[in-house]
Design a protein around this motif. Structure first.
Motif, PDB file in Angstrom:
ATOM      1  N   PHE A  47     -44.426   5.100 -66.002  1.00  0.00           N
ATOM      2  CA  PHE A  47     -43.025   4.723 -65.791  1.00  0.00           C
ATOM      3  C   PHE A  47     -42.709   3.405 -66.478  1.00  0.00           C
ATOM      4  O   PHE A  47     -41.732   3.276 -67.210  1.00  0.00           O
ATOM      5  N   TRP A  48     -43.540   2.387 -66.234  1.00  0.00           N
ATOM      6  CA  TRP A  48     -43.279   1.074 -66.822  1.00  0.00           C
ATOM      7  C   TRP A  48     -43.837   0.942 -68.231  1.00  0.00           C
ATOM      8  O   TRP A  48     -43.445   0.032 -68.969  1.00  0.00           O
ATOM      9  N   ALA A  49     -44.760   1.826 -68.584  1.00  0.00           N
ATOM     10  CA  ALA A  49     -45.288   1.775 -69.955  1.00  0.00           C
ATOM     11  C   ALA A  49     -44.262   2.266 -70.962  1.00  0.00           C
ATOM     12  O   ALA A  49     -44.318   1.893 -72.140  1.00  0.00           O
ATOM     13  N   ILE A  50     -43.316   3.086 -70.527  1.00  0.00           N
ATOM     14  CA  ILE A  50     -42.336   3.675 -71.444  1.00  0.00           C
ATOM     15  C   ILE A  50     -41.601   2.610 -72.261  1.00  0.00           C
ATOM     16  O   ILE A  50     -41.520   2.711 -73.491  1.00  0.00           O
ATOM     17  N   PRO A  51     -41.039   1.567 -71.626  1.00  0.00           N
ATOM     18  CA  PRO A  51     -40.333   0.558 -72.423  1.00  0.00           C
ATOM     19  C   PRO A  51     -41.238  -0.137 -73.437  1.00  0.00           C
ATOM     20  O   PRO A  51     -40.864  -0.325 -74.592  1.00  0.00           O
ATOM     21  N   LEU A  52     -42.426  -0.539 -73.001  1.00  0.00           N
ATOM     22  CA  LEU A  52     -43.336  -1.240 -73.898  1.00  0.00           C
ATOM     23  C   LEU A  52     -43.771  -0.342 -75.046  1.00  0.00           C
ATOM     24  O   LEU A  52     -43.839  -0.778 -76.204  1.00  0.00           O
ATOM     25  N   LEU A  53     -44.065   0.916 -74.753  1.00  0.00           N
ATOM     26  CA  LEU A  53     -44.493   1.846 -75.790  1.00  0.00           C
ATOM     27  C   LEU A  53     -43.363   2.133 -76.767  1.00  0.00           C
ATOM     28  O   LEU A  53     -43.603   2.356 -77.963  1.00  0.00           O
ATOM     29  N   ALA A  54     -42.132   2.134 -76.275  1.00  0.00           N
ATOM     30  CA  ALA A  54     -40.995   2.341 -77.164  1.00  0.00           C
ATOM     31  C   ALA A  54     -40.887   1.198 -78.169  1.00  0.00           C
ATOM     32  O   ALA A  54     -40.561   1.409 -79.340  1.00  0.00           O
ATOM     33  N   VAL A  55     -41.167  -0.012 -77.723  1.00  0.00           N
ATOM     34  CA  VAL A  55     -41.160  -1.169 -78.617  1.00  0.00           C
ATOM     35  C   VAL A  55     -42.325  -1.092 -79.596  1.00  0.00           C
ATOM     36  O   VAL A  55     -42.177  -1.316 -80.802  1.00  0.00           O
ATOM     37  N   ALA A  56     -43.517  -0.764 -79.065  1.00  0.00           N
ATOM     38  CA  ALA A  56     -44.732  -0.779 -79.883  1.00  0.00           C
ATOM     39  C   ALA A  56     -44.856   0.427 -80.793  1.00  0.00           C
ATOM     40  O   ALA A  56     -45.547   0.372 -81.814  1.00  0.00           O
ATOM     41  N   GLY A  57     -44.223   1.544 -80.449  1.00  0.00           N
ATOM     42  CA  GLY A  57     -44.208   2.693 -81.329  1.00  0.00           C
ATOM     43  C   GLY A  57     -45.411   3.611 -81.248  1.00  0.00           C
ATOM     44  O   GLY A  57     -45.758   4.267 -82.237  1.00  0.00           O
ATOM     45  N   ILE A  58     -46.077   3.713 -80.070  1.00  0.00           N
ATOM     46  CA  ILE A  58     -47.166   4.684 -79.906  1.00  0.00           C
ATOM     47  C   ILE A  58     -46.982   5.426 -78.584  1.00  0.00           C
ATOM     48  O   ILE A  58     -46.090   5.106 -77.798  1.00  0.00           O
ATOM     49  N   LYS A  59     -47.865   6.401 -78.311  1.00  0.00           N
ATOM     50  CA  LYS A  59     -47.745   7.244 -77.127  1.00  0.00           C
ATOM     51  C   LYS A  59     -48.641   6.748 -76.000  1.00  0.00           C
ATOM     52  O   LYS A  59     -49.650   6.086 -76.231  1.00  0.00           O
ATOM     53  N   VAL A  60     -48.279   7.111 -74.781  1.00  0.00           N
ATOM     54  CA  VAL A  60     -48.982   6.617 -73.610  1.00  0.00           C
ATOM     55  C   VAL A  60     -50.440   7.068 -73.595  1.00  0.00           C
ATOM     56  O   VAL A  60     -51.326   6.325 -73.154  1.00  0.00           O
ATOM     57  N   ARG A  61     -50.721   8.270 -74.075  1.00  0.00           N
ATOM     58  CA  ARG A  61     -52.097   8.764 -74.039  1.00  0.00           C
ATOM     59  C   ARG A  61     -53.027   7.921 -74.916  1.00  0.00           C
ATOM     60  O   ARG A  61     -54.234   7.943 -74.738  1.00  0.00           O
ATOM     61  N   GLU A  62     -52.456   7.171 -75.857  1.00  0.00           N
ATOM     62  CA  GLU A  62     -53.270   6.359 -76.750  1.00  0.00           C
ATOM     63  C   GLU A  62     -53.762   5.076 -76.086  1.00  0.00           C
ATOM     64  O   GLU A  62     -54.706   4.458 -76.572  1.00  0.00           O
TER      65      GLU A  62
END
Length: 470
Positions: A429-444
């Protein structure tokens, strides 16, 4: 040894973990099955609870989206870009880079959780860029995981919604045993500060130890990470042309050699308009802090970011360009947050939250109530990942047992806060914003943040046991 233990977890996560949207749907199905089998809730009541809950996070969702969009925009203004580039050049080795990103993200998270998410993602990008320029290879998934791992201490800091709620008139503790609990007993207690320092230190060392060896595979950042927003539009950034954003249909005027700007182009390229608005907003912020002290809310964080953007951006055209380019940071948030709001509504309507909390209360003693409240909060956070929403639900359930067992209320308050931040490391849930900025997927990143979950859980759980025993 830590790398060896992580390797199978990374493999399993990358192979089997679905994306955040599918995971949100799966969690909804699990909660629905549990509610129907463990409570007397009817399917109709469950659907109504879910549907009525969908709108529960709309205001909060808007605040989070603004934090991300404004943080992204601020990070890509020219002055801040130069500052971040300088800071990102500090680590000189890959091992130092992972530790550096963790510490910076952790310190930012202690100030504000929204700031921590933005800084974690932005610093991962900037450190990757600085490393590339230096010819140093970094494992980008671990770098982003380091930024997210710093977020594991956010609820121990200044913006911790649980402790702030317990200290606020009209909050959950207004009518609970003992009344309001001042943050000097929670956030600013010596044991919470110590736990925050130890947790961040342990997690930082872990991220550094996970650094791949030279003979191990290194996944570098995707090419789009190195594409600076606004590239190719320097004339618009500088405001010295006015033709940079023109459509192809306007080309004849440019070909004809027209260099004199129209009044509309001059207005869009004049820096004074954004500066005036920034000064106006800055005056409001000074007056606000003068009246309320250093009382940070998500709204104030957003207006502070907007103020800085307006003062630092080149002109209105540059601002519009950066905001448009930053739109990708909020797209997944807009879709998935309503699903989690519906999940919260379902959990509340069915009473499933009460059942889970009461199970842990029933097996507690005065010395272990805080520890079991921590575990209960960690479990519920998988389904109710909103820190403030979870605290509103759990605080009334644990306050009365704490009073009956002679346990200080600050123990259960921080236990709920600790559990909420703890399982964020495997709840996207909270990783979504950070991952959107960083440009990779949560499974990584989840294989690495699972290490953070285990190590931070040991520190936080031990803190609850020690405080409970005292």
């Amino acid at each position: 040894m830590l790398r060896a233990l992580t390797r199978p977890v990374v493999y399993l996560v990358e192979r089997w973990l679905p994306g955040p949207l599918i995971l949100a749907i799966i969690l909804t199905i699990i909660a629905a099955i549990a509610a129907l089998t463990m409570t007397d809730t009817t399917p109709g009541e469950l659907v109504m609870g879910w549907g009525e809950g969908l709108t529960g996070l709309l205001a909060f969702m808007t605040q989070v989206c603004l934090v991300l969009l404004l943080g992204y925009t601020l990070a890509n203004t020219r002055p801040v870009h130069r500052l971040l580039t300088g800071i990102a050049s500090v680590p000189r080795t890959p091992v130092a880079a992972y530790g550096f990103v963790t510490v910076v993200a952790g310190l930012a998270s202690l100030i504000s959780f929204g700031l921590g998410l933005v800084v974690g993602g932005v610093m991962a990008i900037e450190v990757a860029r600085a490393a590339k320029e230096r010819g140093m290879k970094l494992h980008y998934p671990l770098l982003v995981a380091s930024g997210y791992s710093g977020f594991v201490i956010w609820h121990m800091g200044y913006s911790g919604s649980g402790p702030l709620n317990a200290a606020t008139e009209g909050g959950a503790y207004t009518d609970l045993p003992g009344g309001l609990v001042d943050i000097t007993r929670t956030t600013f207690s010596w044991w919470n500060i110590t736990a925050a320092i130890v947790t961040l230190a342990v997690v930082t060392i872990a991220m550094m130890m996970l650094a791949p060896k030279k003979d191990e595979e290194i996944v570098t950042a995707p090419g789009r990470v190195f594409d600076r927003p606004g590239d190719g539009g320097d004339e618009a950034r500088a405001g010295d042309s006015g033709l940079g954003d023109r459509a192809e249909g306007d080309a004849p005027a440019a070909v004809a050699g027209r260099t004199k700007r129209t009044p509309a182009e001059w207005v869009e390229g004049f820096r004074g308009f954004t500066t005036i608005l920034g000064v106006f907003l800055g005056i409001y912020l000074v007056m606000y802090f003068g009246s309320n002290g250093f009382n940070l809310t998500l709204d104030i964080v957003n207006w502070t970011l907007l103020c800085l953007v307006l003062l630092l951006v080149g002109n209105a055209r540059e601002l519009a360009k950066l905001v448009a380019e930053g739109g990708h940071t909020v797209s997944e948030v807009l879709l998935q947050y309503p699903l989690y709001a519906g999940l919260i509504g379902m959990m509340g309507a069915s009473g499933l939250t009460v059942i889970i909390s009461e199970f842990f209360i029933d097996i507690s003693t005065p010395g272990t109530l805080g520890f079991f409240a921590f575990l209960a909060a960690g479990l519920l956070n998988m389904f109710i990942p909103s820190g403030g929403g979870q605290f509103e639900v759990m605080a009334p359930l644990f306050a009365a047992p704490a009073d009956a067992l002679g346990v200080q209320q600050e123990v259960v308050i921080m236990a709920i806060a600790y559990g909420d931040q703890w399982t964020n490391m495997i709840q996207p849930f909270w990783a979504i914003p950070l991952l959107a900025v960083a440009g990779i997927k949560v499974r990584e990143i989840l294989g690495y943040t699972t290490v953070t979950l285990v190590l931070s859980g040991i520190v936080l759980g031990a803190t609850m046991l020690l405080v409970g025993a005292g």
